[in-house]
Design a protein around this motif. Structure first.
Motif, PDB file in Angstrom:
ATOM      1  N   MET A   1       0.850  -1.190   0.000  1.00  0.00           N
ATOM      2  CA  MET A   1       0.000   0.000   0.000  1.00  0.00           C
ATOM      3  C   MET A   1       0.892   1.248   0.000  1.00  0.00           C
ATOM      4  O   MET A   1       1.841   1.343   0.775  1.00  0.00           O
ATOM      5  CB  MET A   1      -0.891   0.005   1.250  1.00  0.00           C
ATOM      6  N   ILE A   2       0.564   2.168  -0.873  1.00  0.00           N
ATOM      7  CA  ILE A   2       1.286   3.429  -0.960  1.00  0.00           C
ATOM      8  C   ILE A   2       0.312   4.563  -0.657  1.00  0.00           C
ATOM      9  O   ILE A   2      -0.721   4.693  -1.319  1.00  0.00           O
ATOM     10  CB  ILE A   2       1.913   3.626  -2.353  1.00  0.00           C
ATOM     11  N   THR A   3       0.630   5.352   0.373  1.00  0.00           N
ATOM     12  CA  THR A   3      -0.226   6.464   0.785  1.00  0.00           C
ATOM     13  C   THR A   3       0.477   7.775   0.457  1.00  0.00           C
ATOM     14  O   THR A   3       1.532   8.080   1.016  1.00  0.00           O
ATOM     15  CB  THR A   3      -0.538   6.386   2.288  1.00  0.00           C
ATOM     16  N   LEU A   4      -0.114   8.540  -0.433  1.00  0.00           N
ATOM     17  CA  LEU A   4       0.504   9.771  -0.923  1.00  0.00           C
ATOM     18  C   LEU A   4       0.304  10.920   0.057  1.00  0.00           C
ATOM     19  O   LEU A   4      -0.776  11.110   0.619  1.00  0.00           O
ATOM     20  CB  LEU A   4      -0.114  10.124  -2.276  1.00  0.00           C
ATOM     21  N   ARG A   5       1.357  11.691   0.263  1.00  0.00           N
ATOM     22  CA  ARG A   5       1.307  12.920   1.066  1.00  0.00           C
ATOM     23  C   ARG A   5       1.685  14.068   0.139  1.00  0.00           C
ATOM     24  O   ARG A   5       2.856  14.300  -0.159  1.00  0.00           O
ATOM     25  CB  ARG A   5       2.290  12.801   2.233  1.00  0.00           C
ATOM     26  N   LYS A   6       0.681  14.787  -0.359  1.00  0.00           N
ATOM     27  CA  LYS A   6       0.908  15.827  -1.353  1.00  0.00           C
ATOM     28  C   LYS A   6       1.617  17.031  -0.740  1.00  0.00           C
ATOM     29  O   LYS A   6       1.366  17.421   0.397  1.00  0.00           O
ATOM     30  CB  LYS A   6      -0.422  16.274  -1.961  1.00  0.00           C
ATOM     31  N   SER A   7       2.470  17.633  -1.554  1.00  0.00           N
ATOM     32  CA  SER A   7       3.233  18.804  -1.129  1.00  0.00           C
ATOM     33  C   SER A   7       2.329  19.919  -0.620  1.00  0.00           C
ATOM     34  O   SER A   7       2.590  20.530   0.424  1.00  0.00           O
ATOM     35  CB  SER A   7       4.086  19.313  -2.295  1.00  0.00           C
ATOM     36  N   GLU A   8       1.245  20.178  -1.355  1.00  0.00           N
ATOM     37  CA  GLU A   8       0.378  21.306  -1.003  1.00  0.00           C
ATOM     38  C   GLU A   8      -0.458  21.047   0.247  1.00  0.00           C
ATOM     39  O   GLU A   8      -1.073  21.965   0.795  1.00  0.00           O
ATOM     40  CB  GLU A   8      -0.547  21.674  -2.173  1.00  0.00           C
ATOM     41  N   ASP A   9      -0.492  19.799   0.720  1.00  0.00           N
ATOM     42  CA  ASP A   9      -1.247  19.473   1.927  1.00  0.00           C
ATOM     43  C   ASP A   9      -0.403  19.561   3.194  1.00  0.00           C
ATOM     44  O   ASP A   9      -0.915  19.379   4.305  1.00  0.00           O
ATOM     45  CB  ASP A   9      -1.843  18.060   1.812  1.00  0.00           C
ATOM     46  N   ARG A  10       0.895  19.829   3.048  1.00  0.00           N
ATOM     47  CA  ARG A  10       1.764  19.935   4.212  1.00  0.00           C
ATOM     48  C   ARG A  10       1.428  21.175   5.045  1.00  0.00           C
ATOM     49  O   ARG A  10       0.828  22.128   4.550  1.00  0.00           O
ATOM     50  CB  ARG A  10       3.239  20.029   3.770  1.00  0.00           C
ATOM     51  N   GLY A  11       1.859  21.144   6.301  1.00  0.00           N
ATOM     52  CA  GLY A  11       1.758  22.341   7.114  1.00  0.00           C
ATOM     53  C   GLY A  11       2.704  23.403   6.590  1.00  0.00           C
ATOM     54  O   GLY A  11       3.730  23.093   5.982  1.00  0.00           O
ATOM     55  N   HIS A  12       2.371  24.680   6.828  1.00  0.00           N
ATOM     56  CA  HIS A  12       3.192  25.765   6.288  1.00  0.00           C
ATOM     57  C   HIS A  12       3.306  26.877   7.309  1.00  0.00           C
ATOM     58  O   HIS A  12       2.321  27.263   7.942  1.00  0.00           O
ATOM     59  CB  HIS A  12       2.567  26.307   5.004  1.00  0.00           C
ATOM     60  N   ALA A  13       4.525  27.375   7.478  1.00  0.00           N
ATOM     61  CA  ALA A  13       4.762  28.526   8.353  1.00  0.00           C
ATOM     62  C   ALA A  13       5.732  29.464   7.648  1.00  0.00           C
ATOM     63  O   ALA A  13       6.813  29.053   7.226  1.00  0.00           O
ATOM     64  CB  ALA A  13       5.347  28.079   9.690  1.00  0.00           C
ATOM     65  N   ASN A  14       5.327  30.724   7.500  1.00  0.00           N
ATOM     66  CA  ASN A  14       6.196  31.731   6.890  1.00  0.00           C
ATOM     67  C   ASN A  14       6.431  32.836   7.909  1.00  0.00           C
ATOM     68  O   ASN A  14       5.537  33.609   8.220  1.00  0.00           O
ATOM     69  CB  ASN A  14       5.567  32.301   5.615  1.00  0.00           C
ATOM     70  N   HIS A  15       7.663  32.886   8.427  1.00  0.00           N
ATOM     71  CA  HIS A  15       8.022  33.867   9.443  1.00  0.00           C
ATOM     72  C   HIS A  15       8.800  35.045   8.852  1.00  0.00           C
ATOM     73  O   HIS A  15       9.405  35.811   9.586  1.00  0.00           O
ATOM     74  CB  HIS A  15       8.853  33.197  10.532  1.00  0.00           C
ATOM     75  N   GLY A  16       8.803  35.149   7.532  1.00  0.00           N
ATOM     76  CA  GLY A  16       9.585  36.196   6.872  1.00  0.00           C
ATOM     77  C   GLY A  16      11.006  35.722   6.618  1.00  0.00           C
ATOM     78  O   GLY A  16      11.379  35.463   5.475  1.00  0.00           O
ATOM     79  N   TRP A  17      11.786  35.551   7.673  1.00  0.00           N
ATOM     80  CA  TRP A  17      13.161  35.063   7.530  1.00  0.00           C
ATOM     81  C   TRP A  17      13.207  33.565   7.255  1.00  0.00           C
ATOM     82  O   TRP A  17      14.168  33.052   6.695  1.00  0.00           O
ATOM     83  CB  TRP A  17      13.971  35.380   8.790  1.00  0.00           C
ATOM     84  N   LEU A  18      12.121  32.862   7.634  1.00  0.00           N
ATOM     85  CA  LEU A  18      12.024  31.407   7.477  1.00  0.00           C
ATOM     86  C   LEU A  18      10.717  31.050   6.794  1.00  0.00           C
ATOM     87  O   LEU A  18       9.643  31.447   7.251  1.00  0.00           O
ATOM     88  CB  LEU A  18      12.093  30.721   8.844  1.00  0.00           C
ATOM     89  N   ASN A  19      10.826  30.283   5.701  1.00  0.00           N
ATOM     90  CA  ASN A  19       9.658  29.738   5.018  1.00  0.00           C
ATOM     91  C   ASN A  19       9.764  28.225   5.111  1.00  0.00           C
ATOM     92  O   ASN A  19      10.696  27.628   4.567  1.00  0.00           O
ATOM     93  CB  ASN A  19       9.631  30.205   3.562  1.00  0.00           C
TER      94      ASN A  19
END
Length: 232
Positions: A1-19
């Motif tokens: 079984m292969i379970t896909l984890r799409k890039s766009e579904d990941r958590g995201h945090a943009n702190h300005g200096w860190l993306n």
């Protein structure tokens, strides 16, 4: 079984200096459906702007791997290590009983782009340790290059867990096979490019959890760089 984890579904945090993009729950991103996979706990794709970074902070009881894609990462820690990690180099820090470290963008003009990977250790209170090695593109071209393992075989950096981490770079049309030992699992992370994993399509930033499969076939539809975790 292969379970896909799409890039766009990941958590995201943009702190300005860190993306930063989080494959699994991390910091303010909490998702009970994505708390890790087997002993793999964190895959963060980080971009840190010039002149910025993670100031001195502490960890314990975690195996931490840095895999630099672009730019240069400057490391300092309480064990007395001071180094620069560049593309092709793998850094591992076993936090064990406790380590304080900092990770900064070494450049004053360019962004550093890297993967921060955390793996749960096979015990608590282990001796802290640091290692860093270079693996050339030639070593990874068209084949799986072992870069991290429990026993440090074949010139890989050693880790306190039953995990084998491989890296590969494929040209469009290239294909690579990897057998999976019974009762073991895999995680595939596409750093760049597009591949098919058996019959599943993965793009840049996508990951996939693999269980109950005996063989994996990765075929590049365009030039690709991939990490393959072999997990107990």
């Amino acid at each position: 079984m292969i379970t896909l984890r799409k890039s766009e579904d990941r958590g995201h945090a943009n702190h300005g200096w860190l993306n930063s993009y989080h494959t699994f729950s991390f910091a303010n991103y909490y998702d009970t459906a994505h708390m890790g996979f087997r002993d793999l706990r964190v895959i963060n794709e980080d971009r840190v702007k010039e002149g910025n970074g993670f100031g001195a902070h502490s960890h314990r009881d975690m195996e931490i791997i840095s895999y630099v894609l672009e730019g240069a990462l400057e490391h300092k820690d309480s064990m007395g290590n001071s180094s620069i990690i560049r593309p092709g180099e793998v850094q591992i820090m076993s936090a064990g009983t406790g380590v304080t470290h900092s990770e900064y963008n070494h450049s004053e003009s360019d962004t550093v782009h890297f993967l921060q990977i955390w793996i749960l250790p096979n015990g608590k209170g282990l001796q802290p340790r640091y290692d860093q090695k270079m693996y050339s593109d030639e070593e990874k071209h068209g084949k799986l290059r072992l870069i991290v393992s429990q026993d440090g075989r074949d010139g890989s950096v050693s880790i306190n867990q039953d995990v084998n981490l491989y890296a590969t770079k494929l040209e469009a049309g290239q294909k690579i096979d990897s057998a999976i030992v019974p009762n073991r699992h895999a995680w595939v992370q596409v750093i760049q490019g597009q591949i098919t994993l058996n019959d599943v399509v993965l793009h840049t930033g996508d990951g996939a959890a693999v269980s109950d499969e005996s063989n994996l076939v990765m075929e590049a539809k365009e030039a690709a760089e991939i990490l393959l975790f072999d997990l107990a």
